[in-house]
Scaffold this motif. Sequence first.
Motif, short mmCIF file in Angstrom:
data_model
loop_
_atom_site.label_atom_id
_atom_site.label_comp_id
_atom_site.label_asym_id
_atom_site.label_seq_id
_atom_site.Cartn_x
_atom_site.Cartn_y
_atom_site.Cartn_z
N GLN A 72 49.51 31.97 36.57
CA GLN A 72 48.66 33.12 36.87
C GLN A 72 49.20 33.88 38.08
O GLN A 72 49.16 35.12 38.12
N ASN A 121 34.40 33.94 41.45
CA ASN A 121 34.49 32.52 41.13
C ASN A 121 33.17 31.82 41.41
O ASN A 121 32.27 32.37 42.05
N HIS A 153 41.37 33.61 43.28
CA HIS A 153 40.44 34.69 43.00
C HIS A 153 40.61 35.85 43.97
O HIS A 153 40.50 37.01 43.58
N MET A 156 43.53 37.66 42.69
CA MET A 156 43.21 38.42 41.49
C MET A 156 42.50 39.72 41.85
O MET A 156 42.83 40.79 41.31
N LEU A 171 37.30 38.91 35.64
CA LEU A 171 37.42 37.67 34.87
C LEU A 171 37.26 37.88 33.37
O LEU A 171 37.53 36.96 32.58
N GLN A 178 43.59 40.07 33.12
CA GLN A 178 43.60 38.87 32.28
C GLN A 178 44.49 39.07 31.05
O GLN A 178 45.06 38.10 30.54
N THR A 203 37.77 31.68 35.18
CA THR A 203 38.90 32.39 34.60
C THR A 203 39.15 31.96 33.16
O THR A 203 38.84 30.84 32.77
#
Length: 363
Positions: A72, A121, A153, A156, A171, A178, A203
């Motif tokens: 990721q 998260n 997170h 992200m 997410l 994603q 996720t």
Amino acid sequence: MPSPMPSAAHTAAPPQLALPQHAPLVAATRDGLVESVHYGSGIALAADGSVAATAGDPLAPFYPRSALKPLQAVAMVRAGLELPADLLALAAASHSGAAAHREGALRILELHALAPTDLENSTDLPYGTAEREEWLRNGGSATRITQNCSGKHAAMAATCAINGWPVQGYLDPSHPLQQLVAHTVNDLTGEEPPAVSTDGCGTPLFALTLRGMARAFGRIACAAASASLDDDGGLGSGSAEAAVGLAMQQHPDMVAGEGRDVTELMRLLPGAVAKDGFEGVQLVGLADGSSVAVKISDGGDRARMPATVRLLDALGVDTEVLAGIATAPVLGGGHQVGQLLATDFLNTEFPATDRSTPDNEAL
């Protein structure tokens, strides 16, 4: 009147549920008697990608859980994420929740004008025992920052901010972030996931094989061996895989934490890129591109490393330096009366059928 819910004591697994054909990997002995056995599967890939050894059912699809985090992180670097090496390592981490980890997650957010409220998260106490106890003594409670995936997170959310993508809803499997992660996972593993679920932190989670995950970690470690980071921690040369691998190697304490076997393995084995995953998952990539992958069937965390070291040994790695994490004592009355040991599980014959694909096509 609605039918009563069936008792858990009388609920069996659906008959169509495919059970992996795991093998005994690790045994706990007590005064010469085998007291417990951990079953599982594993694979060791040579530098050229060929299979060096297997155990159990390495082609059965499984969920890698947090072992997906380096993949990721590669996706995020490909999307333009630039972080100092310690923070990039944290983006691939299941951290213990020490002050450096919590502060690191906050730094990632601050660098991109974000706040803890932007994280999506789950909340949790620090993962590490000592870190959790200290947090509770100081009056702390479960938060998103202390949850072990907060670095990922934060990264992200930062990747979304960099690309002008919506931060809210990052997410969702249909979100551009994603979608990029899914593409990157396919690229690094060489596999199309036969199933997708949701990880504990929220996720998207892809079902893959041990072979596919081992392939990905071999690529990351090999890329790191031929590249370097600049003085500011940015990618000086090489790929996104190289940046993530180097960051993890340079900051193994950020990938897990003090007292964690994954951190210790990377310190003891230069050039290795290692990551654990919940439910008994362990991945290790080596500088020459070889790699190992382990899944313990009962999710037993204590069995990950003995099986992993046994597979590293099959690759010709000098595992003497790993003796301290390759086993654990079994105690009786405070004294050692047994040991946790890997069995002689290596198999040089590779299964002929890949069950990760829906049509069960042959290799």
